[in-house]
Design a protein around this motif. Sequence first.
Motif, short mmCIF file in Angstrom:
data_model
loop_
_atom_site.label_atom_id
_atom_site.label_comp_id
_atom_site.label_asym_id
_atom_site.label_seq_id
_atom_site.Cartn_x
_atom_site.Cartn_y
_atom_site.Cartn_z
N THR A 20 14.27 -9.56 -18.82
CA THR A 20 15.62 -9.22 -18.40
C THR A 20 16.48 -10.46 -18.36
O THR A 20 15.99 -11.57 -18.62
N TRP A 21 17.76 -10.28 -18.06
CA TRP A 21 18.68 -11.41 -18.10
C TRP A 21 19.66 -11.28 -16.94
O TRP A 21 19.63 -10.32 -16.18
N GLY A 22 20.52 -12.27 -16.77
CA GLY A 22 21.54 -12.23 -15.75
C GLY A 22 22.75 -13.02 -16.18
O GLY A 22 22.65 -13.97 -16.95
N ALA A 23 23.91 -12.60 -15.69
CA ALA A 23 25.16 -13.27 -16.06
C ALA A 23 25.87 -13.84 -14.84
O ALA A 23 27.09 -14.02 -14.85
N GLU A 24 25.11 -14.13 -13.78
CA GLU A 24 25.71 -14.66 -12.56
C GLU A 24 25.39 -16.14 -12.39
O GLU A 24 26.27 -16.96 -12.14
N ASP A 25 24.12 -16.53 -12.52
CA ASP A 25 23.73 -17.92 -12.30
C ASP A 25 24.14 -18.84 -13.44
O ASP A 25 24.46 -20.01 -13.21
N LEU A 26 24.11 -18.33 -14.67
CA LEU A 26 24.40 -19.20 -15.81
C LEU A 26 25.83 -19.75 -15.79
O LEU A 26 26.02 -20.95 -16.04
N PRO A 27 26.85 -18.95 -15.51
CA PRO A 27 28.19 -19.53 -15.43
C PRO A 27 28.29 -20.66 -14.40
O PRO A 27 28.91 -21.69 -14.65
N ALA A 28 27.64 -20.45 -13.24
CA ALA A 28 27.66 -21.50 -12.22
C ALA A 28 26.96 -22.76 -12.71
O ALA A 28 27.38 -23.89 -12.42
N ALA A 29 25.89 -22.56 -13.49
CA ALA A 29 25.11 -23.71 -13.97
C ALA A 29 25.89 -24.56 -14.96
O ALA A 29 25.64 -25.77 -15.06
N VAL A 75 24.22 -14.41 -25.10
CA VAL A 75 23.01 -14.48 -24.28
C VAL A 75 22.39 -13.10 -24.12
O VAL A 75 21.17 -12.94 -24.21
N ARG A 76 23.21 -12.10 -23.90
CA ARG A 76 22.71 -10.72 -23.79
C ARG A 76 21.97 -10.32 -25.06
O ARG A 76 20.87 -9.75 -25.01
N ALA A 77 22.58 -10.59 -26.20
CA ALA A 77 21.97 -10.22 -27.47
C ALA A 77 20.66 -10.97 -27.70
O ALA A 77 19.66 -10.38 -28.14
N GLU A 135 18.21 -4.31 -19.05
CA GLU A 135 19.60 -4.72 -18.92
C GLU A 135 19.87 -5.27 -17.51
O GLU A 135 19.22 -4.88 -16.53
N THR A 136 20.83 -6.17 -17.40
CA THR A 136 21.14 -6.78 -16.12
C THR A 136 21.96 -5.83 -15.23
O THR A 136 22.34 -4.74 -15.64
N VAL A 137 22.24 -6.28 -14.02
CA VAL A 137 22.91 -5.44 -13.03
C VAL A 137 24.38 -5.24 -13.38
O VAL A 137 24.99 -6.02 -14.11
N PHE A 138 24.94 -4.17 -12.81
CA PHE A 138 26.37 -3.88 -12.87
C PHE A 138 26.90 -4.10 -11.45
O PHE A 138 26.65 -3.30 -10.56
N THR A 166 15.90 -0.64 -22.69
CA THR A 166 15.15 0.56 -22.30
C THR A 166 15.24 0.85 -20.81
O THR A 166 14.72 1.86 -20.35
N GLY A 167 15.88 -0.02 -20.06
CA GLY A 167 16.05 0.18 -18.63
C GLY A 167 17.07 -0.82 -18.10
O GLY A 167 17.62 -1.63 -18.85
N MET A 168 17.30 -0.74 -16.77
CA MET A 168 18.36 -1.55 -16.19
C MET A 168 18.06 -1.80 -14.72
O MET A 168 17.48 -0.95 -14.03
N MET A 169 18.47 -2.94 -14.22
CA MET A 169 18.33 -3.25 -12.81
C MET A 169 19.52 -2.71 -12.03
O MET A 169 20.63 -2.60 -12.55
N ALA A 170 19.26 -2.36 -10.76
CA ALA A 170 20.29 -1.80 -9.89
C ALA A 170 20.37 -2.63 -8.62
O ALA A 170 19.36 -3.15 -8.13
N ILE A 171 21.58 -2.72 -8.04
CA ILE A 171 21.75 -3.46 -6.80
C ILE A 171 22.08 -2.55 -5.63
O ILE A 171 22.18 -3.03 -4.49
#
Length: 279
Positions: A142-151, A171-173, A188-191, A213-218
């Motif tokens: 899976t991936w994430g789009a929250e920590d990378l921008p900060a990094a 990055v998603r692709a 897929e990452t969280v919404f 094939t699936g997705m994380m939920a918060i």
Amino acid sequence: MRLRSLLFVPGDRPERFPKAVATGADALILDLEDSVVPDRKPEARAAVRDWIAAPREEDGPAVFVRINPIDSDEAAADLDALAGLALDGIVLPKAEGAESVAMLIDRLPGDYLVLPVASETPAAVFRLGTFAEVAGRLAGVTWGAEDLPAAIGAMTAREDDGSYTDPYRVVRALTLFGAHAAAVPAIETVFPDFRNLEGLAGYAARGRRDGFTGMMAIHPTQVAVINEAFTPSDAEIAHARAVVAAFDANPGAGALQLDGRMIDAPHLKSARRLLALID
């Protein structure tokens, strides 16, 4: 293990664990990392350990624990707390390719699967193609789009309309292709906007369209929407079965006509992949 929906639950909120089970999520991710402040991490470890060690329904969700980054001081305490427990897997944040997964495997206190969050550092992006080296121990990628921008000092990962900016589309692709290159589920990452269920439905549908094939939920309210998005419809199942049946009836054919359209080997592969999701 079916992984349409993976629901995060803060590890220091044990009163939420039973409620999370009742959401219908395919998996729970009991979190010891970002959702738990440092002073409460010992409390969270104890709560997670006690709940996993207690008897649970056999047909309940899979149980994962997100530990702290493998190179952090907290990770050792996390893994010690999990020793001897019957859980399904470890979510590894800040993973940097197969090397990070292998490092974790060497330290695991049990034969657990690993779900790496594979895009949270700049270095990680360049190692998204390496997960095939450890595929046998992966629950997915899976991936994430929250920590990378900060990094990297980016102001945001999103456009004004909520869509990703170009770097994070890339990055998603790459995560999607990296997972499929390793022949493991692409998650897929969280919404983040958990009140916007219509937006979530569209986001999840695009994820499935693209090959996730699936997705994380918060949030618990997201689970039903995600499950629906990643569950093939009756019409899709019927069409997939018709494609397979057509080629079974014509084993020497390279291309066939079905319902007025041409179908060939890629259609057969897609049909078999879809039917595997419901087995």
